[in-house]
Design a protein around this motif. Structure first.
Motif, PDB file in Angstrom:
ATOM      1  N   UNK A 157      -8.164  -2.020   4.344  1.00  0.00           N
ATOM      2  CA  UNK A 157      -7.818  -2.868   3.202  1.00  0.00           C
ATOM      3  C   UNK A 157      -7.542  -2.083   1.922  1.00  0.00           C
ATOM      4  N   UNK A 158      -7.516  -0.764   2.018  1.00  0.00           N
ATOM      5  CA  UNK A 158      -7.167   0.058   0.854  1.00  0.00           C
ATOM      6  C   UNK A 158      -5.679   0.395   0.886  1.00  0.00           C
ATOM      7  N   UNK A 159      -5.244   1.122  -0.116  1.00  0.00           N
ATOM      8  CA  UNK A 159      -3.821   1.489  -0.224  1.00  0.00           C
ATOM      9  C   UNK A 159      -3.380   2.438   0.882  1.00  0.00           C
ATOM     10  N   UNK A 160      -4.361   3.037   1.593  1.00  0.00           N
ATOM     11  CA  UNK A 160      -4.001   3.995   2.649  1.00  0.00           C
ATOM     12  C   UNK A 160      -3.313   3.311   3.821  1.00  0.00           C
ATOM     13  N   UNK A 161      -3.745   2.106   4.172  1.00  0.00           N
ATOM     14  CA  UNK A 161      -3.231   1.465   5.372  1.00  0.00           C
ATOM     15  C   UNK A 161      -2.496   0.152   5.088  1.00  0.00           C
ATOM     16  N   UNK A 162      -3.218  -0.937   4.971  1.00  0.00           N
ATOM     17  CA  UNK A 162      -2.569  -2.243   4.867  1.00  0.00           C
ATOM     18  C   UNK A 162      -3.027  -3.011   3.621  1.00  0.00           C
TER      19      UNK A 162
END
Length: 325
Positions: free
Chosen positions: A120-125
């Motif tokens: 749920x962070x900017x790294x993934x989705x």
């Protein structure tokens, strides 16, 4: 028939004492440690953003999702390694998490919590209303729709060893399939807390053994668990020496001459259920009555033995009667 009385301790009690102290050491000697933390099992986390990206920062759904993710570390852990989460009446967020059988309940909750944060962070989705992540030892998925008890076979992740089987490949695949299907039936018949099975089978060549495990999320019905695993067996790469296959609702792994799971006694034991109040009271009364009985026996200088032979019991009874006369 002549019966004689004797005050010597029965010889068979020595045999039972030997078994009592020796058998546990036999069991310990048979345990084989498997390195479940070896780096050979690691693979990068695979994610799938299953909805269109939207700017919902500060929205009710976003707040509910953040509340759900931040609450995971404080949830009560369990040994079944499956969790269902939900937050909100309006703009409801629903999520599930499942861990590999080898993880302890504490490590499982930590794995799911970290996977949820990463997803749920900017790294993934970020800013997606539905997403899924598969890490090495756990998975996490969330949605704005109900997902509990719903069969989901997409997306798929496959991690296969590069080498194919040597020799008769058809026989190799047949024997692998026999083992997997046997375990599938066992896992699907599991209860609402765990749908998992592991085992081994003979390979086509001498000194070849297959080791496999299969798992469904336990919220699935027996029918859907069978359906999910059959889908995986039918679509996975055939004839590999080793293979791991995952989808949101089920997974399986099979290896050749490599046991990757623990034996049952090495797993963290399931937490016992708390007894009902009436059961607890009954046990206390029984324990008290037992203590009173033992105390009375000692006051009368009675010797208590555990007898295994009925003839010895009859012999003691005969001797007691004779002494009273």
């Amino acid at each position: 028939m002549v019966m004689t009385c004797s005050s010597s301790r029965p010889q068979h009690l020595l045999f039972f004492s030997f078994l009592f102290f020796f058998i546990p050491f036999l069991s310990l000697a048979q345990l084989i440690t498997v390195n479940i933390d070896s780096s050979i099992w690691n693979f990068p986390s695979n994610t799938a953003c299953l909805s269109k990206q939207s700017n919902f920062s500060g929205s009710l759904f976003s707040n509910n999702l953040n509340r759900l993710v931040s609450s995971i570390p404080s949830r009560h852990s369990n040994t079944y390694n499956f969790y269902h989460f939900s937050v909100g009446d309006q703009e409801r967020v629903e999520a599930t998490g499942l861990c590999n059988r080898v993880l302890t309940r504490v490590d499982c909750l930590n794995c799911i919590s970290q996977a949820a944060v990463n997803l749920t962070t900017t790294t993934y989705c970020p800013a997606h209303r539905e997403a899924y992540v598969r890490a090495t030892k756990c998975m996490f998925r969330y949605s704005d729709k109900p997902i509990l008890g719903k069969l989901e076979t997409s997306p798929v992740l496959e991690a296969a060893k590069p080498n194919d089987a040597a020799g008769d490949k058809d026989d190799f695949i047949r024997l692998q399939s026999e083992l997997l299907n046997r375990l599938r039936q066992e896992a699907a018949a599991g209860g609402v807390k765990r749908k998992y099975a592991q085992g081994n089978g003979t390979g086509p060549q001498p000194n070849t053994t297959f080791f496999a495990s299969v798992q469904c999320t336990p919220d699935l019905s027996e029918r859907d668990c069978n359906k999910c695993l059959n889908y995986g067996f039918g679509n996975a790469t055939k004839g590999r020496l080793g293979l791991r296959w995952f989808c949101p609702s089920c997974s399986f792994q099979i290896e050749t001459n490599l046991r990757f799971f623990l034996i049952e006694s090495e797993y963290e034991s399931d937490l016992p259920r708390k007894p009902r109040p009436e059961q607890s009271k009954r046990r206390r009364v029984l324990a008290l009555a037992t203590l009173v009985f033992i105390k009375i026996c000692y006051r009368k200088q009675s010797t208590l033995y555990i007898m295994s032979l009925s003839t010895f019991v009859l012999k003691k009874h005969f001797c007691n009667l004779k002494n009273k006369i």
